[in-house]
Every structure is written in C-alpha cells, then in structure tokens.
Design an enzyme around this catalytic site. Structure first.
Site, PDB file in Angstrom:
ATOM      1  CD  GLU A  38      -2.966  -0.722   0.126  1.00  0.00           C
ATOM      2  OE1 GLU A  38      -3.394   0.314  -0.518  1.00  0.00           O
ATOM      3  OE2 GLU A  38      -3.292  -0.826  -0.487  1.00  0.00           O
ATOM      4  CB  CYS A 193     -13.979   3.963 -12.937  1.00  0.00           C
ATOM      5  SG  CYS A 193     -15.289   5.491 -12.642  1.00  0.00           S
ATOM      6  CB  CYS A 200     -19.223   3.800 -19.096  1.00  0.00           C
ATOM      7  SG  CYS A 200     -17.839   5.499 -18.100  1.00  0.00           S
ATOM      8  CB  CYS A 203     -18.347   0.267 -15.784  1.00  0.00           C
ATOM      9  SG  CYS A 203     -18.025   0.670 -13.734  1.00  0.00           S
ATOM     10  CB  CYS A 209     -22.472   5.296 -13.124  1.00  0.00           C
ATOM     11  SG  CYS A 209     -20.938   6.659 -12.823  1.00  0.00           S
TER      12      CYS A 209
HETATM   13  S1  SF4 Z   1     -20.046   4.007 -15.369  1.00  0.00           S
HETATM   14 FE1  SF4 Z   1     -18.832   5.686 -13.420  1.00  0.00          FE
HETATM   15  S2  SF4 Z   1     -18.084   3.921 -12.245  1.00  0.00           S
HETATM   16 FE2  SF4 Z   1     -18.536   3.523 -14.139  1.00  0.00          FE
HETATM   17  S3  SF4 Z   1     -16.467   3.577 -15.043  1.00  0.00           S
HETATM   18 FE3  SF4 Z   1     -18.109   5.336 -16.146  1.00  0.00          FE
HETATM   19  S4  SF4 Z   1     -18.143   6.877 -15.326  1.00  0.00           S
HETATM   20 FE4  SF4 Z   1     -17.313   5.126 -13.394  1.00  0.00          FE
END
Ligand code: SF4
Length: 358
Positions: A38, A193, A200, A203, A209
C-alpha cells in the site's frame, strides 16, 4: 443515505472474473506484506511497483528484518521509486512496531493509523485486506469511483466533497467479503473507471452511475488545477579521487530526495567553483559534463555536473554528513535515480577509466 443501489454486489461479481488476483502482495496477504504494498502503491503504478516490491520482500521479509536494517539500505532499495519520505516512514514504523508491539503488526485501527506514514485510508486497506476487518478506504481509485457513481462534485482539496465521499465509502463497505470488496473497488478504479476515458461500457456500475448518466465522467472528480511547470537549473560537483571515490552528501530529510545521498549541489557555477577551491584539493579546473535532465511532478531539474579530479581528503566538506562513494564497489545506500545513472556512466566511461589509478 443514497437512493442508488449498493455497489458491493455488482463489484464483487465483476471482480470474480475481471479483477486482479495474482499480484505479489495478494499471495500470503499478511498485514506486513499488504502494508508495504500500500505504501509503495501511493502515487505509483502497479507495474512500476512489482519489481521493487519483490526485491524489498526478498531483503526484508518481515517487520523484524526491516526494523533492524540501516535506513540507508531501505533507501537503497527504494532508489528510483520516488517520494522517499515513504521509505523513511516505513522504516520508522517498523522500528516502532518492534519496540512497542514486540514485532507483531498491530490489528487495532487507532494503533495502525498512528504509525508513521499511515493515514485513514491506508490503515483501512491494511485491516480490510489482511485482517478482514470492516474499514472503508478512500485512495485515489476508490475516490474516483465513488465520486462518479454518486455524482459528488469537487476536487481533492474540497473538504465537503471529501466528507461526503468518506460517508459513501463507509456506507458501501460490506461486512462480508470486505477484503474482496476493497480489492475490487481499487481494481475498478485502476482498470475501468480510470481518470481519462473511463471504460463505462465494461463497468458493472454503469446502469446506476450518476456521471455516466449525465455524461460528466470527465468533470467528476474535478481535475486538479495544473500548476505552471517550473524549470530549475543546478550545478553538481563530481569530486573524484584517484581511488575511484566520489564525494556524496546526505540531503536534508525535507525536500526532494530527502535523506538520499547526492552530489554536492549549488545554484550557480560560481558557488560550485568556490566550494571546489575552498573544500577540495583540485588537480585541474572543473570540467562540465553533459547536463542531466530529470522530471519531478511539479518541475523539471537540469543538472550540470562539474567533474573535478582531486587528491587527498576533502577539508571541511559541507555542513552535513559526507561519504566517499566508490563507484567500483558501490555501497548499499540510497541515491537519486539520475545520480545513479550519472555515476554508472562515469564508471563506464573510457576517459574516466584511464584517469582512475588502479
Ligand atoms: S460507469 Fe461510472 S463508475 Fe463505471 S467507469 Fe463509468 S464513470 Fe466510472
């Protein structure tokens, strides 16, 4: 607090097939191993960290070996990774764990967060990843995911935004599977992200989102205001003795390259020449070498090395600690990356080889 669905279920199922599972610190994830990873990962990419991490673990497999080592050796293994306060704090914390906790990494949040170099998010990550304790994290990756998903405006210096993000982080962190969740939100921020051009369409959080729905992924979180990039020029004296030793000075702990060993540095060529005349026993006029360029986060440094062959010991060199560093049998001390490169180049240089007496 939020009307949006919790993110943990979607994140956990995404992570099972698309997350990272074979990073070195994920094998045998003890608190010590997670802690070192970390700290190394702060401000630094995974691919850069891996070889440093493996070398570090080979030399310091546990808190005891790290605490017992000279800080110079820790800085030596950190050379090139940057942000050297991290290495000094790691060593300080290891000493404290040895002295105050008998060498066992503490598992109480307050005790972990009080160690040098460990803030709230890092303490949470260590306890979640290594000890399965339910604590939220808010590193750069988690912050970006949460800010976009919940539409939290404001940059990193915005206290209200930070407070709202910690509240979301707290609320979203599940009790069951906290280690996998913590890894998942870090992985999503690092691979999907991402800061520029988030993916997206891949995602698992896209359906709910906020930033994606409004097309504002590039405005959330608010980008840091770019400071004007400065350029700084300095002179460094390469004082070389016939035995192949070069004079180094330890840098103060505050400032760049803090605690590392470096060539004596001056703002002007005149100041460097005065130092050579007053403190060394020069055999000839200093010879400028090819300038070395080095980029820091906020400025560029241009170093003009001045090579001077000198005899005998230096008299009254500098105010701080000094070291004659033999470039043929280098000591295991921390050097800034461009100085390592410069000295290695000098050692290889045929001109240099001829002038060094065997
Ligand atoms: S949908 Fe939202 S959380 Fe997912 S990659 Fe796109 S901006 Fe990021």
């Amino acid at each position: 607090m939020s009307s949006r669905p919790p993110i943990a279920p979607a994140l956990l199922s995404w992570h099972a097939h698309a997350g990272r599972h074979d990073l070195p610190w994920q094998q045998d994830p003890t608190a010590y191993r997670v802690w070192v990873s970390e700290i190394m990962l702060q401000q630094t990419q995974v691919t850069t960290v891996i070889p440093y991490y493996l070398r570090f673990m080979a030399r310091f497999p546990d808190v005891g070996t790290l605490a017992a080592a000279p800080v110079d050796e820790v800085l030596h293994l950190w050379s090139g990774l940057g942000y050297y306060a991290r290495a000094r704090n790691l060593h300080r914390a290891a000493v404290r764990i040895r002295d105050d906790y008998g060498g066992a990494f503490p598992q109480d949040f307050e005790q972990v967060a009080a160690l040098p170099g460990i803030g709230r998010s890092t303490a949470g990550a260590i306890l979640a990843l290594a000890c399965q304790q339910r604590y939220p994290i808010l590193d750069g990756n988690a912050r970006r995911v949460l800010a976009r998903y919940f539409g939290v405006e404001g940059g990193p210096a915005d206290a209200a935004a930070l407070k709202a993000l910690w509240a979301h982080a707290e609320e979203q962190t599940p009790a069951a599977g906290v280690a996998r969740y913590t890894q998942a939100i870090m992985d999503l921020g690092a691979t999907v992200c991402v800061r520029r051009r988030p993916l997206c369409s891949e995602c698992p959080l896209a359906a709910h989102c906020s930033a994606c729905a409004s097309g504002r992924q590039h405005e959330i979180p608010a980008p840091r205001r770019a400071a004007a990039r400065r350029r700084r020029e300095v002179y460094m004296v390469v004082a070389l003795k016939g035995s192949g030793e070069v004079l180094l000075e330890r840098r103060p702990e505050s400032g760049v390259w803090g605690g590392l060993w470096c060539l004596p540095q001056f703002e002007t060529q005149t100041a460097a020449a005065d130092f050579i005349e007053e403190s060394l026993v020069p055999r000839e006029a200093p010879q400028p070498l090819t300038p070395v360029e080095h980029g820091f986060t906020h400025f560029d440094l241009s170093i003009t090395p001045l090579l001077v062959h000198c005899g005998g010991e230096a008299a009254g060199v500098g105010e701080g600690e000094a070291l004659w560093y033999n470039i043929r049998t280098p000591a295991r001390v921390g050097l800034p990356a461009p100085i390592t490169t410069l000295l290695a180049g000098l050692a290889r240089d045929t001109l240099f080889s001829r002038t060094v007496e065997d």
